[in-house]
Design a protein around this motif. Structure first.
Motif, PDB file in Angstrom:
ATOM      1  N   ASN A  25       0.790  -1.245   0.092  1.00  0.00           N
ATOM      2  CA  ASN A  25      -0.008  -0.053   0.206  1.00  0.00           C
ATOM      3  C   ASN A  25       0.837   1.376   0.045  1.00  0.00           C
ATOM      4  O   ASN A  25       0.245   2.402  -0.331  1.00  0.00           O
ATOM      5  CB  ASN A  25      -0.920   0.150   1.128  1.00  0.00           C
ATOM      6  CG  ASN A  25      -2.069  -0.558   1.113  1.00  0.00           C
ATOM      7  OD1 ASN A  25      -2.691  -0.672  -0.081  1.00  0.00           O
ATOM      8  ND2 ASN A  25      -2.670  -1.435   1.997  1.00  0.00           N
ATOM      9  N   THR A  27       2.791   2.836  -1.912  1.00  0.00           N
ATOM     10  CA  THR A  27       2.848   3.623  -3.050  1.00  0.00           C
ATOM     11  C   THR A  27       1.674   3.820  -3.805  1.00  0.00           C
ATOM     12  O   THR A  27       1.436   4.384  -4.928  1.00  0.00           O
ATOM     13  CB  THR A  27       3.902   2.890  -3.942  1.00  0.00           C
ATOM     14  OG1 THR A  27       3.353   1.591  -4.508  1.00  0.00           O
ATOM     15  CG2 THR A  27       5.259   2.716  -3.646  1.00  0.00           C
ATOM     16  N   ARG A  28       0.335   3.221  -3.280  1.00  0.00           N
ATOM     17  CA  ARG A  28      -0.711   3.490  -3.900  1.00  0.00           C
ATOM     18  C   ARG A  28      -1.602   4.629  -3.666  1.00  0.00           C
ATOM     19  O   ARG A  28      -2.622   4.845  -4.342  1.00  0.00           O
ATOM     20  CB  ARG A  28      -1.572   2.139  -3.213  1.00  0.00           C
ATOM     21  CG  ARG A  28      -0.982   0.715  -3.928  1.00  0.00           C
ATOM     22  CD  ARG A  28      -1.825  -0.287  -3.511  1.00  0.00           C
ATOM     23  NE  ARG A  28      -3.104  -0.275  -4.362  1.00  0.00           N
ATOM     24  CZ  ARG A  28      -2.920  -0.536  -5.782  1.00  0.00           C
ATOM     25  NH1 ARG A  28      -2.175  -1.141  -6.346  1.00  0.00           N
ATOM     26  NH2 ARG A  28      -4.453  -0.616  -6.191  1.00  0.00           N
ATOM     27  N   ASP A  31      -5.535   4.938  -3.535  1.00  0.00           N
ATOM     28  CA  ASP A  31      -5.873   3.451  -3.911  1.00  0.00           C
ATOM     29  C   ASP A  31      -5.551   2.236  -3.360  1.00  0.00           C
ATOM     30  O   ASP A  31      -5.111   1.227  -3.821  1.00  0.00           O
ATOM     31  CB  ASP A  31      -5.608   3.554  -5.570  1.00  0.00           C
ATOM     32  CG  ASP A  31      -6.364   2.245  -6.501  1.00  0.00           C
ATOM     33  OD1 ASP A  31      -7.317   1.997  -5.961  1.00  0.00           O
ATOM     34  OD2 ASP A  31      -5.546   1.892  -7.282  1.00  0.00           O
ATOM     35  N   ARG A  32      -5.442   2.542  -2.165  1.00  0.00           N
ATOM     36  CA  ARG A  32      -5.092   1.342  -1.301  1.00  0.00           C
ATOM     37  C   ARG A  32      -6.020   0.056  -1.036  1.00  0.00           C
ATOM     38  O   ARG A  32      -7.139   0.130  -1.397  1.00  0.00           O
ATOM     39  CB  ARG A  32      -4.750   2.002   0.177  1.00  0.00           C
ATOM     40  CG  ARG A  32      -3.892   3.073   0.305  1.00  0.00           C
ATOM     41  CD  ARG A  32      -3.908   3.660   1.810  1.00  0.00           C
ATOM     42  NE  ARG A  32      -3.291   2.888   2.727  1.00  0.00           N
ATOM     43  CZ  ARG A  32      -1.902   2.732   3.122  1.00  0.00           C
ATOM     44  NH1 ARG A  32      -1.185   3.379   2.607  1.00  0.00           N
ATOM     45  NH2 ARG A  32      -1.703   1.888   3.933  1.00  0.00           N
TER      46      ARG A  32
END
Length: 136
Positions: A25, A27-28, A31-32
């Motif tokens: 997560n 780097t998301r 949009d995790r």
């Protein structure tokens, strides 16, 4: 489901959960994978209820790894992993690029491994200090 864990095993499990969620997560952005966040929260809430309050912070009914937890060495472990993966991938990509440019059989695993080892030797000695990017 019930699992019996010692305090030490539970503490190690917290680290595994945190690291796994970090990889999935971090780097998301927005949009995790929320289900992983919720699972991490569940385990950190359990930590707080089982004598590990220093590892947990609560905010608006949610439970998070505390600042003390996050500054206690877990990110150094993640950084060590990221460095190793970075250099492994870079060595392989450069070796494959060189083989392609020299029309060397791309399926020759021994050649690929030898070239990767050469790059890894370079990275161990100099990191990325001697890498350059040139225009074609």
């Amino acid at each position: 489901m019930n699992i019996e864990l010692s305090d030490k095993e539970f503490r190690r499990l917290l680290d595994l959960i945190y690291i796994g969620n970090w990889i999935l997560n971090s780097t998301r952005g927005d949009d995790r994978f929320e289900d992983y966040d919720l699972l991490q929260e569940k385990f950190f809430a359990l930590a707080g209820k089982n004598g590990m309050k220093a590892l947990v912070e609560a905010y608006m009914g949610h439970y998070f790894p505390s600042k003390a937890y996050e500054e206690g060495g877990i990110h150094e472990a993640i950084a060590d992993y990221e460095d190793a993966v970075f250099f492994d991938i870079l060595a392989e990509e450069l070796a494959r690029r060189d083989m392609l440019e020299e029309n060397v059989n791309q399926e020759d695993i021994n050649e690929l491994t030898a070239r990767m080892n050469d790059y890894m030797d370079e990275f161990e000695k100099n990191g990325v200090d001697r890498l350059t990017v040139a225009e074609n």
